[in-house]
Design a protein around this motif. Sequence first.
Motif, PDB file in Angstrom:
ATOM      1  N   UNK A 195       0.815  -1.218   0.000  1.00 17.46           N
ATOM      2  CA  UNK A 195       0.000   0.000   0.000  1.00 17.46           C
ATOM      3  C   UNK A 195       0.849   1.270   0.000  1.00 17.46           C
ATOM      4  N   UNK A 196       2.004   1.222   0.626  1.00 20.58           N
ATOM      5  CA  UNK A 196       2.849   2.424   0.672  1.00 20.58           C
ATOM      6  C   UNK A 196       3.256   2.897  -0.717  1.00 20.58           C
ATOM      7  N   UNK A 197       3.276   1.999  -1.691  1.00 21.01           N
ATOM      8  CA  UNK A 197       3.705   2.343  -3.044  1.00 21.01           C
ATOM      9  C   UNK A 197       2.564   2.866  -3.914  1.00 21.01           C
ATOM     10  N   UNK A 198       1.343   2.811  -3.405  1.00 20.92           N
ATOM     11  CA  UNK A 198       0.177   3.191  -4.203  1.00 20.92           C
ATOM     12  C   UNK A 198      -0.424   4.496  -3.708  1.00 20.92           C
ATOM     13  N   UNK A 199      -1.411   4.991  -4.438  1.00 17.27           N
ATOM     14  CA  UNK A 199      -2.045   6.265  -4.097  1.00 17.27           C
ATOM     15  C   UNK A 199      -3.360   6.092  -3.350  1.00 17.27           C
ATOM     16  N   UNK A 200      -4.048   4.982  -3.608  1.00 11.07           N
ATOM     17  CA  UNK A 200      -5.292   4.657  -2.908  1.00 11.07           C
ATOM     18  C   UNK A 200      -5.189   3.245  -2.346  1.00 11.07           C
ATOM     19  N   UNK A 201      -5.793   3.040  -1.177  1.00 20.40           N
ATOM     20  CA  UNK A 201      -6.002   1.689  -0.668  1.00 20.40           C
ATOM     21  C   UNK A 201      -7.324   1.208  -1.257  1.00 20.40           C
ATOM     22  N   UNK A 202      -7.231   0.294  -2.211  1.00 23.06           N
ATOM     23  CA  UNK A 202      -8.421  -0.168  -2.918  1.00 23.06           C
ATOM     24  C   UNK A 202      -9.000  -1.423  -2.282  1.00 23.06           C
ATOM     25  N   UNK A 203     -10.308  -1.405  -2.066  1.00 23.99           N
ATOM     26  CA  UNK A 203     -10.986  -2.542  -1.432  1.00 23.99           C
ATOM     27  C   UNK A 203     -12.252  -2.876  -2.212  1.00 23.99           C
ATOM     28  N   UNK A 204     -12.423  -4.142  -2.557  1.00 23.21           N
ATOM     29  CA  UNK A 204     -13.695  -4.633  -3.062  1.00 23.21           C
ATOM     30  C   UNK A 204     -14.549  -4.953  -1.838  1.00 23.21           C
ATOM     31  N   UNK A 205     -15.516  -4.094  -1.578  1.00 24.91           N
ATOM     32  CA  UNK A 205     -16.107  -3.962  -0.241  1.00 24.91           C
ATOM     33  C   UNK A 205     -17.303  -4.882  -0.001  1.00 24.91           C
ATOM     34  N   UNK A 206     -17.088  -6.190  -0.131  1.00 26.47           N
ATOM     35  CA  UNK A 206     -18.170  -7.143   0.086  1.00 26.47           C
ATOM     36  C   UNK A 206     -18.167  -7.662   1.530  1.00 26.47           C
ATOM     37  N   UNK A 207     -18.133  -6.750   2.463  1.00 26.00           N
ATOM     38  CA  UNK A 207     -18.105  -7.098   3.884  1.00 26.00           C
ATOM     39  C   UNK A 207     -19.485  -7.593   4.327  1.00 26.00           C
ATOM     40  N   UNK A 208     -19.548  -8.675   5.118  1.00 30.81           N
ATOM     41  CA  UNK A 208     -20.832  -9.098   5.673  1.00 30.81           C
ATOM     42  C   UNK A 208     -21.247  -8.160   6.810  1.00 30.81           C
ATOM     43  N   UNK A 209     -22.477  -7.644   6.736  1.00 26.80           N
ATOM     44  CA  UNK A 209     -22.893  -6.667   7.756  1.00 26.80           C
ATOM     45  C   UNK A 209     -24.248  -6.977   8.378  1.00 26.80           C
ATOM     46  N   UNK A 210     -24.961  -7.998   7.885  1.00 30.40           N
ATOM     47  CA  UNK A 210     -26.238  -8.352   8.504  1.00 30.40           C
ATOM     48  C   UNK A 210     -26.642  -9.755   8.070  1.00 30.40           C
ATOM     49  N   UNK A 211     -27.250 -10.509   9.001  1.00 34.09           N
ATOM     50  CA  UNK A 211     -27.749 -11.850   8.696  1.00 34.09           C
ATOM     51  C   UNK A 211     -29.248 -11.861   8.396  1.00 34.09           C
ATOM     52  N   UNK A 212     -29.856 -10.697   8.337  1.00 33.95           N
ATOM     53  CA  UNK A 212     -31.312 -10.629   8.166  1.00 33.95           C
ATOM     54  C   UNK A 212     -31.733 -10.890   6.718  1.00 33.95           C
ATOM     55  N   UNK A 213     -32.940 -11.424   6.579  1.00 30.64           N
ATOM     56  CA  UNK A 213     -33.493 -11.661   5.247  1.00 30.64           C
ATOM     57  C   UNK A 213     -33.674 -10.355   4.492  1.00 30.64           C
ATOM     58  N   UNK A 214     -34.242  -9.373   5.168  1.00 29.15           N
ATOM     59  CA  UNK A 214     -34.350  -8.019   4.620  1.00 29.15           C
ATOM     60  C   UNK A 214     -33.697  -7.074   5.623  1.00 29.15           C
ATOM     61  N   UNK A 215     -32.396  -6.879   5.524  1.00 22.69           N
ATOM     62  CA  UNK A 215     -31.700  -6.056   6.522  1.00 22.69           C
ATOM     63  C   UNK A 215     -32.161  -4.606   6.474  1.00 22.69           C
ATOM     64  N   UNK A 216     -32.290  -4.012   7.637  1.00 28.11           N
ATOM     65  CA  UNK A 216     -32.630  -2.591   7.702  1.00 28.11           C
ATOM     66  C   UNK A 216     -31.351  -1.773   7.571  1.00 28.11           C
ATOM     67  N   UNK A 217     -31.530  -0.494   7.288  1.00 23.04           N
ATOM     68  CA  UNK A 217     -30.379   0.415   7.234  1.00 23.04           C
ATOM     69  C   UNK A 217     -29.662   0.421   8.579  1.00 23.04           C
ATOM     70  N   UNK A 218     -30.433   0.448   9.657  1.00 22.06           N
ATOM     71  CA  UNK A 218     -29.849   0.507  10.997  1.00 22.06           C
ATOM     72  C   UNK A 218     -29.040  -0.751  11.305  1.00 22.06           C
ATOM     73  N   UNK A 219     -29.553  -1.916  10.934  1.00 16.51           N
ATOM     74  CA  UNK A 219     -28.815  -3.161  11.150  1.00 16.51           C
ATOM     75  C   UNK A 219     -27.486  -3.142  10.390  1.00 16.51           C
TER      76      UNK A 219
END
Length: 332
Positions: A195-219
């Motif tokens: 990362x020190x050699x690059x200009x942006x830290x690039x991330x493909x942002x498929x992080x798991x953030x909710x186990x709900x069937x229809x997750x709410x914004x708050x969840x």
Amino acid sequence: MRLIQILLIAILLQSCTAPDKKINGVSYVAHRDSITQKNIDPLLNINANYAAIMPFAMVKDLAHPEVNYDAERQWFGETITGGKQYINTLKKNNINAMLKPQLWVWKGEFTGLLEMKTEADWLTFEKTYSKFILAFAQVAEDTNTEIFCIGTELEKFVAARPEYWSKLIKDIRKIYKGKLTYAANWNEFEKTPFWEQLDYIGIDAYFPVSDSKTPTVEECLKGWIKHKATIKQFADKYNKPILFTEFGYRSIDYAAKAPWTVDRIEENVNLEAQVNTTKALFEAFWKEDWFAGGFVWKWFINHEKVGGIDNNRFTPQNKPAETLIKEHYKVN
């Protein structure tokens, strides 16, 4: 005294300057055809100011040492000529570009598992990958492309050959004068060594953030807390902005549980899940000064023929999520 006054005024003006507009991008899927104004107008409609252009090279299997690109049988948008045409057409419409050459492994196997079996194969693989990447680095330079992505989700390749990657970045810099990033998978970026050699830290942002069937914004916002803290630590550690080289959710049940899932089930369309997950990501990141923006996954050139309310894939096109993105990109 006058010099001091001038310096103070300059500092004041600089402090009052609004931050640069976020990268409000789409991942623009290569097609068999060239693009025209008809294909650009939907991007303008959603207020996109960037598009990721994604030419592909082919690899026969996860241990095959040769990278083949710019082949006659490939779709136009995957080639050198096609990449230039896409970028130049976007630029005529004041849409900037990130050139993001990628590998496709036969049958769609995950590129993060690419790993050679012998030193000789590694050397061949490195040679052909460099040829591929440096060819498109020249395209990026020739087209004044704003950002160049040196690789996408190549975890085992990066882990096994860090010295190669350091040299590759130096070789790219000899050709291309713009900004560099790498698209690390969501569970890879903490281990990426350059990362020190690059200009942006690039991330493909498929992080798991909710186990709900229809997750709410708050969840989803609650689910982002831990991930966001780690991401910010990296921005602070390297003093580099974070760029979501890909982000997005399917319009399907449990959209935030394993957002990287690409299986072909056709049922369980859930448009609300896609809207809520996308809205939460925007709320969590877009106001942060250490966050540069991102590229929604994914956008097809034939807008009128894709997506829709019966579609459970990633594209937001012709779905409620498209309206959300349009409204968000307009003000950020």
